[in-house]
Motif scaffolding. Structure first.
Motif, PDB file in Angstrom:
ATOM      1  N   LYS A  16       0.836  -1.203   0.000  1.00 23.49           N
ATOM      2  CA  LYS A  16       0.000   0.000   0.000  1.00 23.49           C
ATOM      3  C   LYS A  16       0.874   1.258   0.000  1.00 23.49           C
ATOM      4  N   LEU A  75      -5.302  -1.882  -4.025  1.00 21.39           N
ATOM      5  CA  LEU A  75      -4.773  -1.110  -2.896  1.00 21.39           C
ATOM      6  C   LEU A  75      -4.560   0.362  -3.248  1.00 21.39           C
ATOM      7  N   VAL A  80      -6.336  -0.409   3.095  1.00 21.42           N
ATOM      8  CA  VAL A  80      -5.699  -1.720   3.052  1.00 21.42           C
ATOM      9  C   VAL A  80      -6.505  -2.770   3.827  1.00 21.42           C
TER      10      VAL A  80
END
Length: 269
Positions: A16, A75, A80
């Motif tokens: 992420k 993402l 997340v």
């Protein structure tokens, strides 16, 4: 299993954080680290590196690569913790594929639990305006391919060493990810090198400790602990990325996780 879930949580959080890199470059770094570690293990233990059921292992590798790429793309659009929660719909698709392709049977209560999990998805999207539609579609597609991976692994059976199956996946990801990232490669700088290279390490040890947990404890006791990853990842998202979860988001995530944990327990009885 807790060590495994923590490793996967860190890996997903780093992905992420690194979402400004092209997806296939992240795939490349994620797989090459695990490929080096996995190949070393295979060679040291003198395990036949090509395995037996090569055709299905290639299918599994391609399905796994597709699932990973779609998840990494999601993402860029979703918190997340939300993405990880939705990816855990994969066992539902695996069960459906198993019914269609392997002629396995499900208990009526399991179908109800699957519907309850999908209701959690509807709560997430229907009541939370912050859930991006593109991200939602990407992660749902990722979970479908992850479900197909589970069925392909079952089709491969016990004729091949688990590390060989994983290594096919990592080799495929390294080659295809590397090729597809050439055109828009971004050279890492500073700490990005460390984070990118750590993806394969965390992913590898996440797999190792998860496998070990299933080897030494009953599945119906260990499998639900896998969903601790959702809690870990949500906490990281809140404190690292400043993710904000509405009440409806938390209710939807809770519905999904509760339904899947219950399904694990019911399915083993």
């Amino acid at each position: 299993m807790i060590i495994s879930t923590f490793s996967f949580s860190l890996m997903n959080s780093f992905v992420k954080y690194l979402s400004h890199f092209p997806t296939f470059e992240i795939v490349f770094f994620r797989t090459i680290g695990s490929l080096v570690l996995g190949t070393s293990y295979i060679l040291i233990n003198k395990i036949p590196i090509l395995g037996n059921n090569r055709r299905f292992m290639i299918f599994r590798a391609l399905a796994g690569l597709t699932a990973m790429s779609l998840f990494f793309m999601s993402l860029q659009y979703l918190p997340v913790g939300t993405a990880v929660s939705l990816r855990y719909l994969a066992p539902i698709y695996a069960a459906i594929f198993a019914v269609l392709l392997l002629k396995e049977k499900l208990k009526p209560i399991q179908w109800l639990l699957f519907l309850f999990a999908f209701a959690g998805v509807l709560v997430l999207k229907g009541f939370d305006d912050n859930i991006n539609t593109t991200g939602l579609l990407l992660v749902l597609a990722a979970s479908v391919f992850s479900g197909l991976v589970y069925v392909l692994i079952r089709k491969i059976g016990n004729n091949d060493h688990p590390m060989v199956i994983v290594n096919y996946f990592m080799f495929t990801g390294t080659v295809i990810g590397g090729i597809l990232s050439i055109g828009n490669w971004i050279t890492p700088v500073g700490i990005d090198w460390l984070l990118l290279l750590s993806l394969g390490i965390f992913g590898f040890f996440g797999q190792v400790f998860m496998t070990k947990a299933f080897q030494i404890a009953q599945t119906n006791l260990v499998a639900p602990l896998k969903y601790i990853e959702v809690i870990f990842t949500i906490m990281v998202g809140i404190f690292w990325f400043g993710d904000i979860y509405s009440l409806w988001s938390l209710i939807g995530i809770l519905m999904i996780v509760a339904a899947l944990i219950t399904n694990v327990i019911v399915g083993k009885k």
